[in-house]
Design an enzyme around this catalytic site. Structure first.
Site, mmCIF file in Angstrom:
data_model
loop_
_atom_site.group_PDB
_atom_site.id
_atom_site.type_symbol
_atom_site.label_atom_id
_atom_site.label_comp_id
_atom_site.label_asym_id
_atom_site.label_seq_id
_atom_site.Cartn_x
_atom_site.Cartn_y
_atom_site.Cartn_z
ATOM 1 N N ARG A 101 1.128 -1.134 -0.269
ATOM 2 C CA ARG A 101 0.150 0.334 -0.046
ATOM 3 C C ARG A 101 0.793 1.058 -0.079
ATOM 4 O O ARG A 101 1.785 1.430 0.739
ATOM 5 C CB ARG A 101 -1.107 0.089 1.761
ATOM 6 N N TYR A 151 -1.466 -3.351 -6.669
ATOM 7 C CA TYR A 151 -1.051 -4.253 -5.728
ATOM 8 C C TYR A 151 -1.925 -4.120 -5.138
ATOM 9 O O TYR A 151 -3.304 -2.730 -4.926
ATOM 10 C CB TYR A 151 0.112 -3.530 -4.800
ATOM 11 N N LYS A 153 -9.775 -2.524 1.217
ATOM 12 C CA LYS A 153 -9.473 -0.857 1.931
ATOM 13 C C LYS A 153 -10.173 0.008 2.041
ATOM 14 O O LYS A 153 -10.616 0.555 2.713
ATOM 15 C CB LYS A 153 -7.853 -1.402 2.330
ATOM 16 N N HIS A 156 -10.729 -3.624 11.465
ATOM 17 C CA HIS A 156 -9.630 -3.430 10.595
ATOM 18 C C HIS A 156 -9.714 -4.533 11.859
ATOM 19 O O HIS A 156 -8.717 -4.326 12.407
ATOM 20 C CB HIS A 156 -8.627 -2.736 10.673
ATOM 21 N N SER A 201 -1.353 -4.030 10.098
ATOM 22 C CA SER A 201 -1.017 -4.816 9.071
ATOM 23 C C SER A 201 0.320 -5.350 9.291
ATOM 24 O O SER A 201 0.655 -4.058 10.215
ATOM 25 C CB SER A 201 -0.317 -3.962 7.991
ATOM 26 N N CYS A 258 0.669 -7.481 11.817
ATOM 27 C CA CYS A 258 1.124 -7.640 13.197
ATOM 28 C C CYS A 258 -0.404 -8.852 13.867
ATOM 29 O O CYS A 258 0.136 -8.924 14.738
ATOM 30 C CB CYS A 258 0.561 -7.042 13.367
ATOM 31 N N ASP A 292 -9.436 -9.847 8.572
ATOM 32 C CA ASP A 292 -9.455 -8.766 8.399
ATOM 33 C C ASP A 292 -10.307 -7.338 8.497
ATOM 34 O O ASP A 292 -9.337 -5.822 9.130
ATOM 35 C CB ASP A 292 -8.377 -8.321 6.399
ATOM 36 N N ARG A 303 1.921 -12.225 -0.761
ATOM 37 C CA ARG A 303 0.594 -12.357 0.122
ATOM 38 C C ARG A 303 0.132 -13.558 -0.762
ATOM 39 O O ARG A 303 0.080 -13.985 -2.023
ATOM 40 C CB ARG A 303 -0.558 -11.371 -0.408
HETATM 41 P P1 GTP Z 1 -2.531 -7.662 7.083
HETATM 42 O O1 GTP Z 1 -3.345 -8.774 6.094
HETATM 43 O O2 GTP Z 1 -1.262 -6.763 6.768
HETATM 44 O O3 GTP Z 1 -3.255 -6.690 8.227
HETATM 45 O O4 GTP Z 1 -1.884 -8.323 8.767
HETATM 46 P P2 GTP Z 1 -2.064 -9.225 9.958
HETATM 47 O O5 GTP Z 1 -2.872 -8.189 10.980
HETATM 48 O O6 GTP Z 1 -2.931 -10.459 8.796
HETATM 49 O O7 GTP Z 1 -0.842 -9.760 9.818
HETATM 50 P P3 GTP Z 1 -0.743 -11.734 9.493
HETATM 51 O O8 GTP Z 1 -1.445 -12.252 10.685
HETATM 52 O O9 GTP Z 1 -0.633 -12.018 8.933
HETATM 53 O O10 GTP Z 1 1.405 -11.692 10.784
HETATM 54 C C1 GTP Z 1 1.936 -11.427 9.495
HETATM 55 C C2 GTP Z 1 3.507 -11.118 10.599
HETATM 56 O O11 GTP Z 1 3.175 -10.789 12.264
HETATM 57 C C3 GTP Z 1 4.127 -12.809 10.439
HETATM 58 O O12 GTP Z 1 5.289 -12.233 10.206
HETATM 59 C C4 GTP Z 1 4.130 -13.168 11.408
HETATM 60 O O13 GTP Z 1 5.130 -14.433 11.530
HETATM 61 C C5 GTP Z 1 4.314 -12.320 12.618
HETATM 62 N N1 GTP Z 1 2.957 -12.890 13.723
HETATM 63 C C6 GTP Z 1 1.662 -13.892 13.981
HETATM 64 N N2 GTP Z 1 1.937 -14.127 15.086
HETATM 65 C C7 GTP Z 1 2.937 -14.610 15.871
HETATM 66 C C8 GTP Z 1 2.812 -13.808 16.938
HETATM 67 O O14 GTP Z 1 1.808 -14.708 17.613
HETATM 68 N N3 GTP Z 1 3.637 -13.449 17.749
HETATM 69 C C9 GTP Z 1 4.925 -13.524 16.830
HETATM 70 N N4 GTP Z 1 6.450 -13.280 16.920
HETATM 71 N N5 GTP Z 1 5.115 -13.292 15.363
HETATM 72 C C10 GTP Z 1 3.750 -13.639 14.963
HETATM 73 MN MN MN Z 2 -3.423 -10.147 7.111
HETATM 74 MN MN MN Z 3 -4.859 -5.576 7.261
#
Ligand code: GTP
Ligand code: MN
Ligand code: MN
Length: 611
Positions: free
Chosen positions: A80, A220, A229, A249, A271, A273, A296, A392
């Site tokens: 983004r 993208y 979004k 979100h 994002s 996280c 999401d 992704r």
């Molecule tokens: P968007 O789809 O961009 O909105 O992000 P999201 O919040 O869905 O993030 P996602 O679940 O894809 O997490 C992405 C990153 O966070 C990856 O690098 C994961 O390995 C890391 N991650 C997710 N959960 C954990 C956790 O419980 N502990 C740690 N250390 N890393 C985590």
């Molecule tokens: Mn996600």
């Molecule tokens: Mn998101």
């Protein structure tokens, strides 16, 4: 299905508003062909065959990933673009201090210039879609017009779209959000296309009063799949403010305890996280069960029973690939292994599969997301990653093996707990319970996180990301906070979800994660449920209630008591250092910051012994 047509649009629909939109766009952008999307399997096959022929897609080995494709973007078009994203409200003050703004008429003039003739040599796809359920009380329609086959194929995965949606729009003579997208690369007579057309100039623009979206220059997903979004968060947040609901979100999950008690949890993390990971969590504690509803976006409104009901408006997952594996997210792996998916900016293996950092079975050789030779040795020597950090997978939600049946219920589910969370190396404990809705809103409003690769820019810098919505609030963030406060005021507080703040990302002195995360996060969910049920113990701290070490289930976990204590610690010095940052953040909003949030900050300051 409808064949590509140069015939007048009248033949495709009786909906005058859609015809007008299509006519206006085609006159401006002068595509060679117009294609009305039906959403059929034949159409998918045609689209994906064409994308393979043009070099945008590589078909994966059907024995490994049936009906699935690898795509590689231009290396400059990978995330983004927040600095190119605008909220073009009529009045500048309505966009607030956190959004880019330009006068809507000025923006339209500028963009009409960019759009003029921009689809020359290309097909213009017309995608009727609905965010949320087609049988919702008030279905939320949109029509995306795009000159990208990649976007069209991805929209079929991510949103309910096609002829059945168009027919319903005709029956209802429904309003819709017009959403215009172009990659911004017209083709001159005889000019060969590139695998990933895009333009250096990019604009992602929301017109909140007109409920309209114009996007230019990027393919993208977050910039181009306009139902996600742009509509379901930026435009919907404005609708939600006006109509008294919430567009957030947030993931949505269903949690069932060994005793058979079911709770619904929504969680907002910025994002990259951990939303998609938590949404599909495989609990490590015996007897607990998680089912997914969304990963999401959550649309939430107060129901007749006074509870906060949430739906996931999407139809697919658009998940961060790196780090996803059988351990961290087995359910995501099962979902994508069923096929029917698009993988963007991951590595392509020599045997026609995909790979990314963190996935099992590292290949001895692969083609990187940049299209270059990649081997573990090259990676070791140069640090070159096989996959972009924001690569992704785009996959149908219906394939998720733990999809809760409630996903298909237009009413959604009543939320029992809301989690806010971010990525912080220090300061923020594993979990903190808010005292009440206003305190929870304060936690959300001050949410902070280290930046990730999901947006273009520096990675790892702490910034405030209120309710994980910083890039997605379609209006003044101070008014948005006020809207949250109002939702609490106008409703019976005892029926609203309890609010918690979590941080899976706290580090020890050596830089390692203090908490193992992923499936182990079920232990935190268990504590949350037990708090709601009035069972688990907590200690009052200046920032809220945190678990006593005994109340958090750490059975079988390879952590010392000191490590658990460190994950839960509220360090007054760290928090005192946070105060001026929160102060500075709140000052941005001037008079529009709800006074009760200043009161919360004063209270926190006093509890930390700072007068
Ligand atoms: P968007 O789809 O961009 O909105 O992000 P999201 O919040 O869905 O993030 P996602 O679940 O894809 O997490 C992405 C990153 O966070 C990856 O690098 C994961 O390995 C890391 N991650 C997710 N959960 C954990 C956790 O419980 N502990 C740690 N250390 N890393 C985590
Ligand atoms: Mn996600
Ligand atoms: Mn998101």
């Amino acid at each position: 299905m409808t064949a590509d047509t140069q015939a007048p649009a009248e033949q495709a629909t009786t909906h005058q508003g859609i015809l007008d939109f299509v006519d206006w766009v085609s006159a401006l952008t002068t595509p060679d062909r117009i294609h009305w999307c039906t959403g059929s399997d034949e159409e998918w096959t045609e689209l994906t065959d064409a994308l393979v022929a043009s070099g945008t897609f590589t078909r994966l080995d059907p024995a490994k990933k049936p009906n699935s494709f690898h795509a590689r973007t231009d290396p400059t078009d990978v995330a983004r673009v927040e600095d190119r994203t605008y909220i073009c409200s009529v009045e500048e003050k309505d966009a607030g201090p956190t959004n880019n703004w330009m006068d809507p008429e000025e923006m339209k003039t500028l963009m009409r210039g960019l759009y003029a003739g921009c689809m020359k040599g290309r097909t213009m796809y017309v995608i009727p879609f609905v965010m949320g359920h087609l049988d919702a009380e008030k279905p939320m329609f949109g029509v995306e017009i795009t000159d990208s086959a990649y976007v069209t194929a991805s929209m079929r995965v991510m949103a309910r779209m096609g002829s059945h949606v168009l027919r319903r729009m005709e029956e209802l003579d429904a309003d819709f959000v017009p959403a215009l997208h172009s990659v911004g690369m017209p083709l001159a007579e005889g000019q060969a296309d590139v695998a990933w057309p895009c333009n250096e100039t990019k604009y992602i623009v929301q017109f909140p009063e007109e409920r309209m979206i114009w996007s230019y220059g990027s393919g993208y997903g977050g910039n181009s799949l306009l139902g996600k979004k742009c509509y379901a968060l930026r435009i919907a947040s404005v609708l939600a403010r006006d109509e008294g609901w919430l567009a957030e979100h947030m993931l949505i999950l269903k949690l069932t305890s060994p005793a058979g008690v079911t709770k619904y949890v929504a969680a907002a993390f910025p994002s990259a996280c951990g939303k998609t990971n938590l949404a599909m969590l495989a609990p490590t504690i015996p007897g607990w069960k998680v089912e997914s509803i969304g990963d999401d976006i959550a649309w939430m409104r107060i129901g007749e029973d006074g509870r906060l009901w949430a739906v996931n408006p999407e139809y697919g997952f658009f998940g961060v690939a790196p780090g996803t594996n059988e351990h961290t997210n087995p359910n995501a792996m099962k979902t994508i292994n069923l096929g029917n998916s698009v993988f963007t900016n991951v590595a392509l293996t020599d045997d026609g599969d995909i790979w990314w950092e963190g996935l099992e079975n590292m290949p001895a050789h692969a083609t990187s997301w940049k299209g270059e030779d990649w081997t573990p040795q090259i990676s070791e020597e140069t640090g070159e990653l096989s996959s972009h950090a924001n690569s992704r997978y785009c996959t149908p939600i219906k394939q998720c093996p733990i999809l809760a049946p409630e996903y298909d219920d237009p009413r959604g589910v009543p939320i029992d707990a809301i989690l806010f969370g971010g990525r912080r190396k220090t300061t923020i404990p594993l979990v903190t319970e808010a005292r009440d809705w206003v305190h929870g809103t304060f936690m959300g409003a001050t949410l902070s996180s280290e930046t990730t690769a999901a947006a273009v820019g520096q990675v790892g810098v702490v910034r405030r990301d209120p309710m994980a919505m910083l890039p997605f609030i379609g209006y003044h963030a101070g008014d948005y906070f006020n809207h949250w406060i109002e939702v609490g005021k106008d409703n019976d507080a005892s029926k609203l979800p309890k609010i918690f703040y979590v941080n899976w990302f706290r580090r020890d002195e050596d830089g390692g994660f203090l908490w193992p995360g992923f499936g182990e996060n079920s232990r935190v969910l268990k504590w949350v449920v037990e708090r709601i049920e009035g069972q688990a113990a907590a200690v009052e701290t200046p920032i809220g209630r945190v678990p006593t070490p005994e109340s958090l289930d750490t059975d079988g976990l390879d952590l010392t008591p000191a490590q658990v204590e460190a994950a839960l610690r509220v360090d007054p010095d760290e928090w005192r250092a946070e105060l001026p940052q929160i102060q500075e953040w709140f000052e941005k909003f001037g008079d529009q910051l709800p006074a009760v949030l200043w009161t919360e900050l004063d209270g926190l300051r006093a509890r930390l012994g700072e007068a």
